[in-house]
Design a protein around this motif. Sequence first.
Motif, PDB file in Angstrom:
ATOM      1  N   GLN A 136       3.272  12.743 -27.863  1.00  0.00           N
ATOM      2  CA  GLN A 136       2.629  11.465 -28.181  1.00  0.00           C
ATOM      3  C   GLN A 136       3.022  10.428 -27.136  1.00  0.00           C
ATOM      4  O   GLN A 136       4.193  10.320 -26.764  1.00  0.00           O
ATOM      5  CB  GLN A 136       3.039  10.982 -29.572  1.00  0.00           C
ATOM      6  CG  GLN A 136       2.418  11.814 -30.688  1.00  0.00           C
ATOM      7  CD  GLN A 136       2.712  11.200 -32.043  1.00  0.00           C
ATOM      8  OE1 GLN A 136       3.850  10.927 -32.374  1.00  0.00           O
ATOM      9  NE2 GLN A 136       1.675  10.982 -32.828  1.00  0.00           N
ATOM     10  N   THR A 156      -6.099  13.213 -29.064  1.00  0.00           N
ATOM     11  CA  THR A 156      -6.639  12.278 -30.037  1.00  0.00           C
ATOM     12  C   THR A 156      -6.064  10.914 -29.719  1.00  0.00           C
ATOM     13  O   THR A 156      -4.856  10.784 -29.534  1.00  0.00           O
ATOM     14  CB  THR A 156      -6.254  12.686 -31.466  1.00  0.00           C
ATOM     15  OG1 THR A 156      -6.690  14.017 -31.708  1.00  0.00           O
ATOM     16  CG2 THR A 156      -6.916  11.765 -32.482  1.00  0.00           C
ATOM     17  N   TYR A 215      -5.506   6.841 -30.622  1.00  0.00           N
ATOM     18  CA  TYR A 215      -5.379   5.961 -31.774  1.00  0.00           C
ATOM     19  C   TYR A 215      -5.235   4.522 -31.308  1.00  0.00           C
ATOM     20  O   TYR A 215      -4.461   4.231 -30.396  1.00  0.00           O
ATOM     21  CB  TYR A 215      -4.139   6.310 -32.608  1.00  0.00           C
ATOM     22  CG  TYR A 215      -4.116   7.714 -33.134  1.00  0.00           C
ATOM     23  CD1 TYR A 215      -4.665   8.016 -34.373  1.00  0.00           C
ATOM     24  CD2 TYR A 215      -3.536   8.736 -32.397  1.00  0.00           C
ATOM     25  CE1 TYR A 215      -4.638   9.304 -34.858  1.00  0.00           C
ATOM     26  CE2 TYR A 215      -3.499  10.030 -32.880  1.00  0.00           C
ATOM     27  CZ  TYR A 215      -4.053  10.309 -34.113  1.00  0.00           C
ATOM     28  OH  TYR A 215      -4.025  11.579 -34.589  1.00  0.00           O
ATOM     29  N   TYR A 216      -5.940   3.666 -31.995  1.00  0.00           N
ATOM     30  CA  TYR A 216      -5.708   2.240 -31.849  1.00  0.00           C
ATOM     31  C   TYR A 216      -4.600   1.850 -32.815  1.00  0.00           C
ATOM     32  O   TYR A 216      -4.590   2.305 -33.959  1.00  0.00           O
ATOM     33  CB  TYR A 216      -6.998   1.480 -32.156  1.00  0.00           C
ATOM     34  CG  TYR A 216      -6.806   0.007 -32.386  1.00  0.00           C
ATOM     35  CD1 TYR A 216      -6.450  -0.834 -31.340  1.00  0.00           C
ATOM     36  CD2 TYR A 216      -6.995  -0.542 -33.648  1.00  0.00           C
ATOM     37  CE1 TYR A 216      -6.271  -2.187 -31.550  1.00  0.00           C
ATOM     38  CE2 TYR A 216      -6.840  -1.897 -33.870  1.00  0.00           C
ATOM     39  CZ  TYR A 216      -6.471  -2.718 -32.820  1.00  0.00           C
ATOM     40  OH  TYR A 216      -6.301  -4.051 -33.026  1.00  0.00           O
ATOM     41  N   LEU A 240      -1.854   3.376 -37.341  1.00  0.00           N
ATOM     42  CA  LEU A 240      -2.633   4.122 -36.367  1.00  0.00           C
ATOM     43  C   LEU A 240      -4.037   4.377 -36.916  1.00  0.00           C
ATOM     44  O   LEU A 240      -4.201   4.844 -38.030  1.00  0.00           O
ATOM     45  CB  LEU A 240      -1.969   5.466 -36.055  1.00  0.00           C
ATOM     46  CG  LEU A 240      -0.597   5.403 -35.384  1.00  0.00           C
ATOM     47  CD1 LEU A 240      -0.090   6.816 -35.133  1.00  0.00           C
ATOM     48  CD2 LEU A 240      -0.662   4.631 -34.096  1.00  0.00           C
ATOM     49  N   ILE A 241      -5.038   4.044 -36.123  1.00  0.00           N
ATOM     50  CA  ILE A 241      -6.425   4.262 -36.517  1.00  0.00           C
ATOM     51  C   ILE A 241      -7.058   5.136 -35.442  1.00  0.00           C
ATOM     52  O   ILE A 241      -7.116   4.749 -34.274  1.00  0.00           O
ATOM     53  CB  ILE A 241      -7.186   2.938 -36.638  1.00  0.00           C
ATOM     54  CG1 ILE A 241      -6.488   2.005 -37.634  1.00  0.00           C
ATOM     55  CG2 ILE A 241      -8.638   3.187 -37.060  1.00  0.00           C
ATOM     56  CD1 ILE A 241      -7.047   0.602 -37.648  1.00  0.00           C
ATOM     57  N   ALA A 242      -7.507   6.326 -35.842  1.00  0.00           N
ATOM     58  CA  ALA A 242      -8.123   7.217 -34.862  1.00  0.00           C
ATOM     59  C   ALA A 242      -9.362   6.564 -34.281  1.00  0.00           C
ATOM     60  O   ALA A 242     -10.162   5.965 -35.003  1.00  0.00           O
ATOM     61  CB  ALA A 242      -8.480   8.549 -35.516  1.00  0.00           C
TER      62      ALA A 242
END
Length: 66
Positions: A18, A37, A39-40, A47-49
């Motif tokens: 990560q 992947t 993330y914001y 964490l928002i994908a």
Amino acid sequence: MNCPLCNSNDTGKVGTNQYYCWNCLVEFSVQGAGAYTAYYVDEEGTLIALSDLVQKSGTLAENFLG
Ligand SMILES: [Zn+2]
């Protein structure tokens, strides 16, 4: 490790596979060669994908993806 989104090397490791990109302010996890992947991280540290963001707001995701 270069950011897969902006290709910047201004990234920091935050965990196993990560990384956090200080250029686009996005965290991403690497699953393998070319697979990741992104993330914001919102102001609360959630964490928002980005794939979720795409579904919620295409315009916002486009901004992140450049
Ligand atoms: Zn980046």
